[in-house]
Structures are given as C-alpha cells and as structure tokens.
Design a protein around this motif. Sequence first.
Motif: not given
Length: 335
Positions: A125-128, A300-301, A291-296
């Motif tokens: 999803g968000v990272l795929g 959101k998803y 990934t940087q945005l997600y881990t920080s």
Amino acid sequence: MSDKNMQVLFANRPKGWVQESDFKIVESEIPQPKEGQVLVKNSYLSLDPYMRGRMSAGKSYAAPMEIGDVMVGGTVGVVVESKNEQFKPGDVVLGYFGWQKYGLSNGKGLLKVPADKIPLSAFLGVLGMPGITAWIGLNMIGEPKPGETVVVSAASGAVGSVVGQLAKAKGCRAVGIAGGKAKCDYVVNELGFDACVDYKAGNLDQDLKQAAPNGIDIDFENVGGEILDTVLTQLNAYARIPLCGFVSQYNVTEPYQLRNFGAFLASRVKLQGFIVGEHMNLWPQAQQELTQLYTSGKLKYRESVAEGLENAPKAFIGMLKGENFGKQLVKIADR
C-alpha cells in the motif's frame, strides 16, 4: 508439505459489473522449486482497480488475462524454500504471484523488503505500488509548486490518500473528492487535507468551487466520468492532469462522454497517462522518501483487509463499488 496451494482463477470475461461467478477457486499441489528458483508463501494479496481492465479483452497497456489464468496481483510473503543463492528461507519479499497461496519464482522481479519494523501489508500500500504511483504521478507529471491547489479523486483510497499528503508536504493546498461523509472526514481530520468534497452529496460543482476557491492547478485523476468533467471547468491555465485511472468506467457498458473537452485547450492543460511499472528507475527514490515520511509519522494510511483467499472475489467487487476504506488487501496466511 501437507498443505495445498489455493488459487483463484479467472473463469469468465465479465460484461459490465464483475460477478463472483467470474472466478473459480481451486486447490493444487504446492510447486517445488528447481535450481535457481524460490518458493514463496504469500501473506497478503493486493486488490487494485487495474485488475478489472485485465479481465477485459480490449486493447490496453497490458495483455488481457486468458480464461483459466491465476488472477494477477501483487503479493508480499515469506520465502519457505530456496534454490537461489540470492534468497534464503525467511526472507520477506514483494512479488507478483497473483491470487494464490504459494508462488514460484526465478528471483527476477522479486524484491526483499525490511519487514522487521514495518507491517508486511504496508509494502502493498503506502510503501508499495499505490504509494509509488502517487509519488510518480504527482512529482513527475503534476510538478507541484508551493501555493498551488491539488485535487485528487478517490481521495481516501490507497493512491489518493498518499497524493494529498505528498501535496501538503510540497506546500500545496490539498483537496480530496470522496464518497460519503465518513471518508471525507477521514481525509481532512486524519490525513490532513485542507478540504474534501463528498461527490455523493449531489452538489459537486459548487462544493468543489468552495473547496478550491483559487481554481485547480493539478488534478490527480483516479475516477474519470462526471467527476473529471466537473473538474475540467475549474482548471487554471497550464493545469496538469496525471491520469492514473478511470475507476468509474471500468464496469460500464456505455462509457461516459466528456462534455467539457474544450477545457483542455482553453486552459492549455497537460494531460498525461502513466503506468507505474514503466518507471522502475524511480522506485528506489520514491520508496526512500515514502519510508522516511512513514517512519517519521507524517504519512498515514488505512486498510480494509478481507480474511482468507476464498473471500478475494467478494472483496474485489466491493472495492470496485467503493465499499472499502483505504487500501484493499486480502490476508492469505500468517507470516
């Protein structure tokens, strides 16, 4: 192994809306890897609108599926047996094994993912593919500039939700279009869009003008039909349209005819369709930024997860009707 390989096959070419009878669920022996191959047990299957196009016989960017084929689709799973030195049992991999429990690969196109701190499902999803689709379409075609207004249809979906968040990170005004108050509330209150228009409320033109008072500079198009027709009348000069999909048209027998086609010339619009798989050179850059945005905590998803491969047909049909909330997945097996 005493297990079996469950598969969902393409059984009938639909005319209009897809039916559960267009699929056939079968069981077969688990394939055994030969030299250079790996056997993967799939944990999650991604369900995406493009699959509907592959069920049709018409000309498209990819060859249509043949009756009896395993339904196409992206997967994330775990290597259970390997005769390929690049992979070992326990590796978590992204693949394209389709609607089945087990898949066999020579390693080409198989991507290891760091699933120690990130849920497996996020890589579908968000990272795929959906997240990367959003990144490529917005950045490469939309070319957003601070202060511009970005409109995205299907805003609560897997692609649209990422588009709006990326637009905000670029300093743009992000306006979503979604179906129903609950989805619009989620888009604004949880994803951080500036506004969201409920197209089901029946006042799309006026509501969109209110949400985008300075006109529209970028329309990330996922839906087509009447929504696109309405957006066309509100485009600013030199607007850009990354054309990602036409989900409103995938199951119709009579395609919607655009009335406001003249806007393309009047507003000097750049319209470009794109296929994310044709931009593999950009995937590492996109995935790194996402990934940087997600881990920080800035990306959101939400997911809708159907349990069991046997429920994939029903979930797929529901997704095409907009019944899902966020990324639609099927959980096939535990990791």
